[in-house]
Scaffold this motif. Structure first.
Motif, PDB file in Angstrom:
ATOM      1  N   PRO A  55       0.824  -1.213   0.000  1.00 40.98           N
ATOM      2  CA  PRO A  55       0.000   0.000   0.000  1.00 40.98           C
ATOM      3  C   PRO A  55       0.863   1.270   0.000  1.00 40.98           C
ATOM      4  O   PRO A  55       1.836   1.367   0.750  1.00 40.98           O
ATOM      5  CB  PRO A  55      -0.801  -0.097   1.297  1.00 40.98           C
ATOM      6  N   ALA A  59      -2.843   5.263   0.744  1.00 45.68           N
ATOM      7  CA  ALA A  59      -3.762   4.120   0.777  1.00 45.68           C
ATOM      8  C   ALA A  59      -4.463   3.989   2.127  1.00 45.68           C
ATOM      9  O   ALA A  59      -3.963   4.440   3.159  1.00 45.68           O
ATOM     10  CB  ALA A  59      -3.007   2.833   0.477  1.00 45.68           C
ATOM     11  N   ASN A  60      -5.620   3.338   2.070  1.00 51.66           N
ATOM     12  CA  ASN A  60      -6.373   2.969   3.261  1.00 51.66           C
ATOM     13  C   ASN A  60      -6.651   1.472   3.134  1.00 51.66           C
ATOM     14  O   ASN A  60      -7.764   1.070   2.821  1.00 51.66           O
ATOM     15  CB  ASN A  60      -7.669   3.781   3.341  1.00 51.66           C
ATOM     16  N   PRO A  61      -5.638   0.625   3.336  1.00 48.42           N
ATOM     17  CA  PRO A  61      -5.777  -0.795   3.023  1.00 48.42           C
ATOM     18  C   PRO A  61      -6.721  -1.543   3.960  1.00 48.42           C
ATOM     19  O   PRO A  61      -6.736  -1.309   5.165  1.00 48.42           O
ATOM     20  CB  PRO A  61      -4.352  -1.333   3.148  1.00 48.42           C
ATOM     21  N   VAL A  66       0.329   0.511   5.424  1.00 52.03           N
ATOM     22  CA  VAL A  66       0.945   1.413   4.456  1.00 52.03           C
ATOM     23  C   VAL A  66       2.457   1.197   4.455  1.00 52.03           C
ATOM     24  O   VAL A  66       3.092   1.125   5.503  1.00 52.03           O
ATOM     25  CB  VAL A  66       0.594   2.882   4.786  1.00 52.03           C
ATOM     26  N   TYR A 100     -11.847  -4.392  -0.732  1.00 58.60           N
ATOM     27  CA  TYR A 100     -10.667  -3.585  -1.073  1.00 58.60           C
ATOM     28  C   TYR A 100     -11.076  -2.231  -1.630  1.00 58.60           C
ATOM     29  O   TYR A 100     -12.094  -2.127  -2.318  1.00 58.60           O
ATOM     30  CB  TYR A 100      -9.804  -4.279  -2.116  1.00 58.60           C
TER      31      TYR A 100
END
Length: 113
Positions: A55, A59-61, A66, A100
């Protein structure tokens, strides 16, 4: 009329925990139906494997952190969509059901020979 009969293959990857929800969503949108007298519905092929990703900073996985390389078990699903409208609706449903932020999917036009 010809575009209504055009066949597409939808292929996507999903974590096993969200597999059934994603399949239910695309099937409700019309994917997985084979034309013909057999009236087959909810048809797909599923295979399991290992994916990887890292990520980025923005990102906001759903899984992982991250900046860290993550390895995950995933299912790869392949199914038929008859008609461009069905393919588009199935992709829209997949994006809503998938956990996702950026689901991995592909759509292929199937050429008849």
């Amino acid at each position: 009329m010809a575009s209504a009969l055009t066949k597409y293959k939808l292929v996507f990857n999903v974590p096993p925990s969200a597999l059934e929800a994603c399949k239910a969503a695309i099937f409700a949108a019309g994917a997985g139906r084979y034309p013909g007298a057999g009236n087959y519905t909810e048809c797909c092929f599923t295979v399991f494997g290992k994916g990887q990703f890292r990520p980025g900073d923005a990102a906001n996985p759903h899984i992982g952190k991250v900046g860290e390389l993550e390895y995950v078990e995933e299912a790869r699903v392949e199914t038929l969509c008859v008609g461009e409208d069905v393919a588009r609706k199935a992709v829209e449903a997949l994006k809503k059901a998938h956990p996702y932020e950026e689901p991995a999917y592909e759509v292929y036009k199937i050429e008849d020979f």
